[in-house]
Design a protein around this motif. Structure first.
Motif, PDB file in Angstrom:
ATOM      1  N   ARG A 166       0.999  -1.414   0.013  1.00  0.00           N
ATOM      2  CA  ARG A 166      -0.114   0.090   0.113  1.00  0.00           C
ATOM      3  C   ARG A 166       1.067   1.050  -0.225  1.00  0.00           C
ATOM      4  O   ARG A 166       0.307   2.684  -0.209  1.00  0.00           O
ATOM      5  N   VAL A 220      -4.309   5.993   5.318  1.00  0.00           N
ATOM      6  CA  VAL A 220      -4.952   5.286   6.699  1.00  0.00           C
ATOM      7  C   VAL A 220      -3.729   4.266   6.044  1.00  0.00           C
ATOM      8  O   VAL A 220      -3.680   3.130   7.007  1.00  0.00           O
ATOM      9  N   LEU A 221      -4.488   3.352   4.758  1.00  0.00           N
ATOM     10  CA  LEU A 221      -3.871   1.849   5.221  1.00  0.00           C
ATOM     11  C   LEU A 221      -2.494   1.820   5.069  1.00  0.00           C
ATOM     12  O   LEU A 221      -1.935   0.625   4.856  1.00  0.00           O
ATOM     13  N   ALA A 223      -0.920   2.267   7.674  1.00  0.00           N
ATOM     14  CA  ALA A 223       0.045   1.894   8.526  1.00  0.00           C
ATOM     15  C   ALA A 223       0.131   0.206   9.096  1.00  0.00           C
ATOM     16  O   ALA A 223       0.895   0.234   9.590  1.00  0.00           O
ATOM     17  N   ALA A 224      -0.488  -0.317   6.966  1.00  0.00           N
ATOM     18  CA  ALA A 224      -0.558  -1.759   7.419  1.00  0.00           C
ATOM     19  C   ALA A 224       0.103  -2.407   5.858  1.00  0.00           C
ATOM     20  O   ALA A 224      -1.421  -3.062   5.181  1.00  0.00           O
ATOM     21  N   GLY A 231      -3.192  -5.414  11.362  1.00  0.00           N
ATOM     22  CA  GLY A 231      -3.913  -4.796  11.242  1.00  0.00           C
ATOM     23  C   GLY A 231      -4.544  -4.526  10.006  1.00  0.00           C
ATOM     24  O   GLY A 231      -4.565  -3.422   9.586  1.00  0.00           O
ATOM     25  N   TYR A 232      -3.602  -5.091   9.025  1.00  0.00           N
ATOM     26  CA  TYR A 232      -4.086  -4.800   7.827  1.00  0.00           C
ATOM     27  C   TYR A 232      -5.669  -4.800   7.352  1.00  0.00           C
ATOM     28  O   TYR A 232      -6.180  -3.644   6.652  1.00  0.00           O
ATOM     29  N   GLU A 234      -8.679  -4.167   9.336  1.00  0.00           N
ATOM     30  CA  GLU A 234      -8.685  -2.994  10.242  1.00  0.00           C
ATOM     31  C   GLU A 234      -8.544  -1.949   9.391  1.00  0.00           C
ATOM     32  O   GLU A 234      -8.527  -1.028   9.482  1.00  0.00           O
ATOM     33  N   ALA A 235      -7.649  -1.828   8.688  1.00  0.00           N
ATOM     34  CA  ALA A 235      -6.797  -0.649   8.074  1.00  0.00           C
ATOM     35  C   ALA A 235      -7.582  -0.406   6.803  1.00  0.00           C
ATOM     36  O   ALA A 235      -8.587   0.741   7.061  1.00  0.00           O
ATOM     37  N   LYS A 238     -11.414   1.286   8.182  1.00  0.00           N
ATOM     38  CA  LYS A 238     -11.383   2.194   8.959  1.00  0.00           C
ATOM     39  C   LYS A 238     -11.889   2.935   7.438  1.00  0.00           C
ATOM     40  O   LYS A 238     -12.195   4.215   7.402  1.00  0.00           O
TER      41      LYS A 238
END
Length: 375
Positions: A166, A220-221, A223-224, A231-232, A234-235, A238
């Motif tokens: 990402r 946002v993406l 982050a993982a 947290g893939y 979960e991102a 979000k």
């Protein structure tokens, strides 16, 4: 009895509209258990029932005696071989949590692996083929304009590496490309997995988002960044919380690669057991072109599969092949010069293009609508 037109009935409302005249009707995956129907008065001659549920008094013998063909349910399957619609994100993700993946998607994948994947026994293989046939039918319904407004879809496929992270520059490029294609009225289709596929479905989802909102989503993406990163999912969720309503697109994943998560940004999911049917079919429906972002062996295979379809007019039309990544395709792999040489003197030679510019890629597709193959 020969049928000039076969009617597909995939809702109770459509069934009732026939007013008992079911000649040449295929009734797919309906539950009649609580329906108020006088079965004695229906004309079943030539009707086909695929995996339907009936009241106790309506037996298979009764239907067959009246001239119908009945495909029965398979016992103990975690999927419906006769489903009458494509999957949606919520259906496949039901049961998933950050603590444990007990999603419908994972349960079907575990069953697929337990049964030996492509080496399953004869009944399981038959159930899988019936399921994939139902998915084929759902794709035709969607692209033909039966599922959404707007008529027949102008499909552009976007291919590329499943491992594209990402935070890779080409992830952002593909998001922007798919968003622009969707804004120009094209319908994006992908392999439905992570990497480039996620970027393409995300771009279509963000069709109405501002440039600033797109930038925020990508941050946002990041982050993982990889599908194995903590947290893939979960991102991705979000992002959906930030943009709960998005544009439409199609994902075509497979349980053959079920260890890779299906991305969450497609409105329609045509998930197959057979990877070969899925790959060939995905390229076949992309009648308005295919964009190839950087990828590895899988993307290279798709390039030559698509070239073969254009080379021999397999599906009657020739459509654009756009290579997004000049260094990757002109220098590192020489795939574009190789394909250009292969196409020399043939009709599709004018339908291949290599660029790094998003606008140029879209303009090429717009300037090269599908044309009939000439032998």
């Amino acid at each position: 009895m020969k049928c000039a037109i076969v009617r597909e009935l995939d809702s109770l409302e459509a069934f009732l509209r026939q007013k008992g005249q079911l000649h040449c009707a295929v009734v797919q995956g309906l539950d009649f258990t609580d329906a108020d129907i006088n079965w004695q008065r229906l004309d079943f001659q030539g009707a086909v029932f695929l995996g339907c549920h009936f009241p106790k008094e309506v037996t298979a013998d009764f239907l067959v005696e009246k001239g119908a063909v009945v495909f029965p349910q398979f016992p103990e399957l975690p999927y419906n071989p006769y489903r009458n619609r494509l999957y949606a994100r919520a259906e496949l993700m039901e049961g998933w949590s950050a603590q444990e993946d007990r999603s419908v998607d994972k349960i079907i994948y575990d069953h697929f692996v337990k049964k030996g994947k492509s080496k399953a026994d004869i009944l399981e293989s038959l159930a899988q083929r019936l399921h994939d046939h139902a998915i084929d039918d759902g794709v035709r319904d969607l692209l033909g304009g039966r599922i959404e407004e707007g008529g027949q879809k102008k499909v552009v496929g976007i291919m590329g590496g499943h491992g594209t992270s990402r935070d890779d520059p080409y992830f952002k490029k593909v998001v922007q490309l798919a968003r622009l294609l969707a804004q120009q009225g094209y319908f994006v289709a992908t392999g439905g997995g992570p990497g480039t596929m996620e970027a393409a479905n995300l771009g279509a989802w963000l069709v109405d988002a501002s440039d600033q909102e797109v930038e925020r989503v990508i941050e946002v993406l990041k982050a993982a960044p990889h599908f194995e990163s903590p947290g893939y999912m979960e991102a991705a969720q979000k992002v959906l919380d930030l943009h709960p309503e998005g544009g439409t697109s199609l994902a075509v994943p497979t349980w053959f690669y079920g260890h890779e998560p299906s991305n969450l940004f497609s409105r329609h999911i045509a998930k197959y057991f057979s990877n070969s049917i899925r790959e060939d079919g995905l390229l076949a429906i992309a009648t308005y072109g295919v964009v190839f972002a950087p990828g590895s062996a899988g993307t290279t295979q798709e390039i030559f599969m698509d070239a073969t379809q254009n080379h021999y007019g397999t599906f009657d039309d020739i459509s654009p092949m756009v290579f997004l990544g000049e260094k990757r395709y002109m220098e590192d792999t020489l795939l574009f010069p190789c394909l250009s040489q292969l196409a020399d003197g043939r009709q599709y030679s004018e339908y291949i293009y290599c660029t790094d510019e998003i606008d140029s890629a879209v303009k090429f597709i717009e300037a090269h609508p599908p044309v009939k193959y000439v032998k």
